[in-house]
Design a protein around this motif. Structure first.
Motif, PDB file in Angstrom:
ATOM      1  N   ALA A   1       0.819  -1.211   0.000  1.00  0.00           N
ATOM      2  CA  ALA A   1       0.000   0.000   0.000  1.00  0.00           C
ATOM      3  C   ALA A   1       0.855   1.265   0.000  1.00  0.00           C
ATOM      4  O   ALA A   1       0.329   2.366  -0.104  1.00  0.00           O
ATOM      5  CB  ALA A   1      -0.923  -0.004   1.218  1.00  0.00           C
ATOM      6  N   GLY A   2       2.168   1.111   0.104  1.00  0.00           N
ATOM      7  CA  GLY A   2       3.062   2.272   0.126  1.00  0.00           C
ATOM      8  C   GLY A   2       3.078   2.984   1.466  1.00  0.00           C
ATOM      9  O   GLY A   2       3.544   4.106   1.572  1.00  0.00           O
ATOM     10  N   GLU A   3       2.569   2.324   2.504  1.00  0.00           N
ATOM     11  CA  GLU A   3       2.478   2.934   3.820  1.00  0.00           C
ATOM     12  C   GLU A   3       3.665   2.602   4.723  1.00  0.00           C
ATOM     13  O   GLU A   3       3.817   3.191   5.777  1.00  0.00           O
ATOM     14  CB  GLU A   3       1.199   2.469   4.522  1.00  0.00           C
ATOM     15  N   LEU A   4       4.481   1.633   4.315  1.00  0.00           N
ATOM     16  CA  LEU A   4       5.539   1.161   5.195  1.00  0.00           C
ATOM     17  C   LEU A   4       6.713   0.660   4.378  1.00  0.00           C
ATOM     18  O   LEU A   4       6.525   0.071   3.314  1.00  0.00           O
ATOM     19  CB  LEU A   4       4.990   0.009   6.061  1.00  0.00           C
ATOM     20  N   ALA A   5       7.909   0.898   4.871  1.00  0.00           N
ATOM     21  CA  ALA A   5       9.115   0.319   4.285  1.00  0.00           C
ATOM     22  C   ALA A   5       9.666  -0.700   5.274  1.00  0.00           C
ATOM     23  O   ALA A   5       9.724  -0.438   6.476  1.00  0.00           O
ATOM     24  CB  ALA A   5      10.162   1.399   4.021  1.00  0.00           C
ATOM     25  N   ILE A   6      10.015  -1.857   4.778  1.00  0.00           N
ATOM     26  CA  ILE A   6      10.553  -2.910   5.638  1.00  0.00           C
ATOM     27  C   ILE A   6      12.076  -2.880   5.548  1.00  0.00           C
ATOM     28  O   ILE A   6      12.634  -3.016   4.463  1.00  0.00           O
ATOM     29  CB  ILE A   6      10.005  -4.287   5.226  1.00  0.00           C
ATOM     30  N   LEU A   7      12.723  -2.671   6.679  1.00  0.00           N
ATOM     31  CA  LEU A   7      14.179  -2.631   6.733  1.00  0.00           C
ATOM     32  C   LEU A   7      14.709  -4.020   7.074  1.00  0.00           C
ATOM     33  O   LEU A   7      14.121  -4.738   7.877  1.00  0.00           O
ATOM     34  CB  LEU A   7      14.635  -1.624   7.788  1.00  0.00           C
ATOM     35  N   PRO A   8      15.831  -4.425   6.493  1.00  0.00           N
ATOM     36  CA  PRO A   8      16.387  -5.754   6.745  1.00  0.00           C
ATOM     37  C   PRO A   8      17.132  -5.833   8.072  1.00  0.00           C
ATOM     38  O   PRO A   8      18.347  -5.964   8.122  1.00  0.00           O
ATOM     39  CB  PRO A   8      17.324  -5.967   5.555  1.00  0.00           C
ATOM     40  N   VAL A   9      16.392  -5.731   9.165  1.00  0.00           N
ATOM     41  CA  VAL A   9      16.984  -5.756  10.498  1.00  0.00           C
ATOM     42  C   VAL A   9      16.314  -6.874  11.291  1.00  0.00           C
ATOM     43  O   VAL A   9      15.092  -6.907  11.424  1.00  0.00           O
ATOM     44  CB  VAL A   9      16.776  -4.411  11.222  1.00  0.00           C
ATOM     45  N   ALA A  10      17.097  -7.790  11.817  1.00  0.00           N
ATOM     46  CA  ALA A  10      16.557  -8.874  12.638  1.00  0.00           C
ATOM     47  C   ALA A  10      16.471  -8.414  14.089  1.00  0.00           C
ATOM     48  O   ALA A  10      17.438  -7.910  14.646  1.00  0.00           O
ATOM     49  CB  ALA A  10      17.444 -10.099  12.535  1.00  0.00           C
ATOM     50  N   LEU A  11      15.312  -8.573  14.692  1.00  0.00           N
ATOM     51  CA  LEU A  11      15.122  -8.212  16.090  1.00  0.00           C
ATOM     52  C   LEU A  11      14.760  -9.468  16.880  1.00  0.00           C
ATOM     53  O   LEU A  11      13.969 -10.282  16.417  1.00  0.00           O
ATOM     54  CB  LEU A  11      13.987  -7.185  16.227  1.00  0.00           C
ATOM     55  N   PRO A  12      15.282  -9.612  18.082  1.00  0.00           N
ATOM     56  CA  PRO A  12      15.003 -10.804  18.882  1.00  0.00           C
ATOM     57  C   PRO A  12      13.647 -10.715  19.591  1.00  0.00           C
ATOM     58  O   PRO A  12      13.573 -10.648  20.799  1.00  0.00           O
ATOM     59  CB  PRO A  12      16.156 -10.831  19.883  1.00  0.00           C
TER      60      PRO A  12
END
Length: 61
Positions: free
Chosen positions: A15-26
Motif C-alpha cells: 500500500a506504500g504505507e511502510l518500508a521494511i528494513l532488513p533488520v533482525a530483532l530478537p
C-alpha cells in the motif's frame, strides 16, 4: 519478521504505507495489538497508519 506479522507488514508495504528494513530483532510474538487512550486525539499521521493497519487486517488492501 515473524509469521504472524508478515502478511500485515507486506500489505502495508504494498500500500506504500511502510518500508521494511532488513533488520533482525530478537522478538517473537504469537499475536499483537494496539493500545490507544480513549481521551487522546490521534495525530493525522497516526490516524492514517491505523487506517492502513485496519485495511490490511480486514483483507481490503
Amino acid at each position: 519478521m515473524t509469521s504472524g506479522s508478515g502478511p500485515l507488514l507486506r500489505g502495508l508495504r504494498r500500500a506504500g504505507e511502510l518500508a521494511i528494513l532488513p533488520v533482525a530483532l530478537p522478538c517473537n510474538m504469537d499475536s499483537y495489538g494496539l493500545i490507544m487512550r480513549s481521551d487522546h486525539v490521534l495525530t493525522p499521521g497516526a490516524n492514517r497508519l491505523l487506517g492502513a493497519i485496519r485495511r490490511v487486517a480486514s483483507g481490503r488492501h
